[in-house]
Enzyme design. Sequence first.
Site, PDB file in Angstrom:
ATOM      1  N   GLU A  19       6.413 -31.694-103.651  1.00 44.63           N
ATOM      2  CA  GLU A  19       6.180 -31.165-104.956  1.00 44.63           C
ATOM      3  C   GLU A  19       6.618 -29.720-105.421  1.00 44.63           C
ATOM      4  OE1 GLU A  19       4.367 -32.321-102.613  1.00 44.63           O
ATOM      5  OE2 GLU A  19       2.980 -34.247-103.495  1.00 44.63           O
ATOM      6  N   PHE A  38     -11.783 -36.264 -99.421  1.00 44.94           N
ATOM      7  CA  PHE A  38     -10.263 -36.397 -98.915  1.00 44.94           C
ATOM      8  C   PHE A  38      -9.456 -35.938 -99.988  1.00 44.94           C
ATOM      9  CE2 PHE A  38      -6.557 -39.447 -98.959  1.00 44.94           C
ATOM     10  CZ  PHE A  38      -6.141 -38.947 -97.650  1.00 44.94           C
ATOM     11  N   GLN A  39      -8.432 -35.283 -99.861  1.00 47.39           N
ATOM     12  CA  GLN A  39      -7.475 -34.684-100.412  1.00 47.39           C
ATOM     13  C   GLN A  39      -8.045 -33.746-101.603  1.00 47.39           C
ATOM     14  OE1 GLN A  39      -4.383 -37.628-101.707  1.00 47.39           O
ATOM     15  NE2 GLN A  39      -3.218 -36.948 -99.804  1.00 47.39           N
ATOM     16  N   MET A  85      20.687 -11.571 -95.599  1.00 48.87           N
ATOM     17  CA  MET A  85      19.812 -10.251 -95.990  1.00 48.87           C
ATOM     18  C   MET A  85      18.946  -9.662 -95.089  1.00 48.87           C
ATOM     19  SD  MET A  85      20.011  -8.429 -98.806  1.00 48.87           S
ATOM     20  CE  MET A  85      20.474  -9.167-100.344  1.00 48.87           C
TER      21      MET A  85
END
Lengths: 91, 549
Positions: free
Chosen positions: B47, B109-110, B462
Site C-alpha cells: 500500500e 480483526f484488522q 548519505m
Amino acid sequence: MKHTLKLSVQPAEGAILRIIGLVERRGFNLVRIDADRSGADEQLYMELDVVSPSRSIDVLKRQLEKLYDVINVLLLNTNSDQFEIKESKAC
Amino acid sequence: MNGAQLIVAALEEEGVEVVFGYPGGAIMPVYDALHDSGLRHILSRHEQGSALAADGYARATGRTGVCMATSGPGGTNLVTGIANAYADSVPMVAITGQVATPLMGTDSFQEVDIFGITMPVVKHSFLLRDVADIPRVIREAFRIASEGRPGPVLIDLPKDVAVAETDAHPLLAGPQPAPKLPDAAAISRAAELLRNAERPVLYAGGGIAIAGAVDAFRRYAETSGIPVVATLKALGALPTRHEQFIGMLGMHGTRAANNAVQNADLLVCVGARFDDRATGRLDGFAPLAKVIHMDADPAEVSKLRVADVALLGDLSGTLERLPAAEIDVDPWMAQCEREREECRPRYDAPGEGVYAPAMLRELTEAAGDDLVLACDVGQHQMWVAQHCHIDRPDRHLTSGGLGTMGFGMPAAIGAQLGNPDKQVVCITGDGSIMMNVQELATINRYRLPIKILLLDNSCLGMVRQWQDLFFDGRRSEVELDDNPDFVRVAESFGIPAFCVERRDEVPAAIDRLLNTEGPVLAHVRIDPQANVWPLVPPGKSNSTMMEEA
C-alpha cells in the site's frame, strides 16, 4: 507567555482532537481547556490557555484557522496584529 | 446502488481516471464496484507503493492523486505516502476500508483508528458513518485536497456503510472559487521595498509549481532581471541553464546561491517556507535582507522568518500585479553570475570508475525535452539536484519535505501513468530501491516503459558521509555489501537489466537505458567513498560551507 484562544467550531468527528493535537504538535503547552456544546445552536465553543517559550501565537492562530472544522479563532489577551509590518530581527 | 458503487460513481464525477490501491476485506465492496466502472485501477504490491504512486501521479499531472487500501495494515501502510504528500503539499484523496460500525472500537480483526493515526499528516479527514453523506464528502474531499495549499485528505469507509443501499447521487463539481489575491496596500509596500533594494534575490519555492505559476514566475524574473535561487522542489521554476539562475540554496546548494542570499538586501520569497534544509541556521540566514513573502498559506508567513511584507494569495495573480524592480540590478546580477562561474562543478574526477555526477549530467543532456526524473532519497537525490538539467519543476519529482526513501519507483509509476508519452527515468540508490523493490512487479504488470538508473555504492551513502564527517568516522549500520544481485532481481521481475562498472561504459549505457523499449534497469557501481559537496554542516549558517578537500 500565556495566551487565551477562543474558538468557534463546527462539531464534527475528531474536531476536538484535531485542535488539541495541532496545539501540542506545534510546540505549545495546554494549561486549560474548556469545551461546551450545550448551547441551543449546538455549536462547539472552546477556550484554550496555551504557553510557549518561543513560538509565535499569531502563527498558531493562523494554523488553527486553517482547520476545516474551525469557524473562527479569537486571541483574547494579546495586542499583536499578525499582519502588521514588523522590522526583521535580523536587520 | 450501494455506498461503494456511489463512491466509485462520485470518483468518476470528479474526473478521476486512475486509482492506485490494494484490495482487502473491509474494502471489498469498493473493489466489487470497480468492475462496473470506467476507473483504471493500478495494483501495487504494497500500500505504500499505492500512496506514493498517487503522489507521483499528482505531481506530474497537477491532478489529485487517488489511492485506496483496506482497513488495519492496509491503512497503516498508506501512512508514509500520505505524510509524504502532506510534507510536499501534494493533492491526494486516500480512501480506506474500515470494519463495520458496530465493530468499531471493539478491537476487531484488522481494525485500527486510521482516522486518528493520520490526523497529524492530513489536510482534513472524514469518517463516513452515513451512506447519505457520500456525495458531499467526496466533493468536499476533492475540493479541500486541491484548493489553496493542496494536501492529502483521508476518507475512512466502514464496510456496513459501503454495502448500505442509497438513492443518493454524486454531486456535480461546482465552479472553482476565484483565486484570492493580496490587497493593493500590501502590493504597494512590496513595490516600495523593491524600489529601495540594491541586491534583491528571488527565492523560489515548491509553491510555484503547485500553484501552476511557473509561467508567471518566469515572466516576473525575466522582466525584473533579479537573480534567482531555488529550493530543491523549485528546481526548474526557471530552467537550471537560464542565465539568471544562480543555483539551489541550502545544505547542498551552491556557494554562489548561498552567498547571493547571505549578501541580499531584499529576499523575495515565492512559495517557499524557510525550511531548515534551505536556510541552515535560521538566525544566520539572509542576515542583511528584508523579506517579501508570497504564499497561498497564511500560516507560513512569519512562521520561521518574520516577513516585512506578506503577499497572501494566488502566486500567479500576485506576480502579475507586482511591479518589476525599478532599479539597476545589472551590477548585482553580474556579481552573482561571476560567483556562479567560479564555483561551477568539475566533472573530471580521477580514476576509471563511474563518476555519478557526470553520468547524471550526461543523462539529462542525452534525454529529450520530455524527460521526467523521479528521484529516491539520499546522495543520488542531491547529485540529481546539483548536476541534472531541469527545465520544469513538474519534471523533477523528489521527496523534499519528508525525505522518503522508496519514493522513486512508485513516483515514477504514477508519473508514467499520468504521462504515457513522456520518458520517465527513476534515479535510485541501493538503499532506496530496496524500500519499495516490490514495485518492480507493478512496472512489469503494466509494462510501464520506466527506465531505472540504480546508483549502487553498496552503502547508505548519505548516512555514511555524515558519520564520517560528524561522528568521527564511526560507521554504524551503513554497509550494504550484502546487497542482492540487482540485475538478477530485476530480471526475476521480468525487467531487463545490465551492469555498468567503468566510466568508459557510460555513454553506451545511457544510450541503452534511454532507447530500450519498455522498462529497463541499469545497475551502476559507483565509488563507495564518494560524498556530496558542498555541504553546510547541520546547525550551521549557510555561510559555512564545507567543500571537497
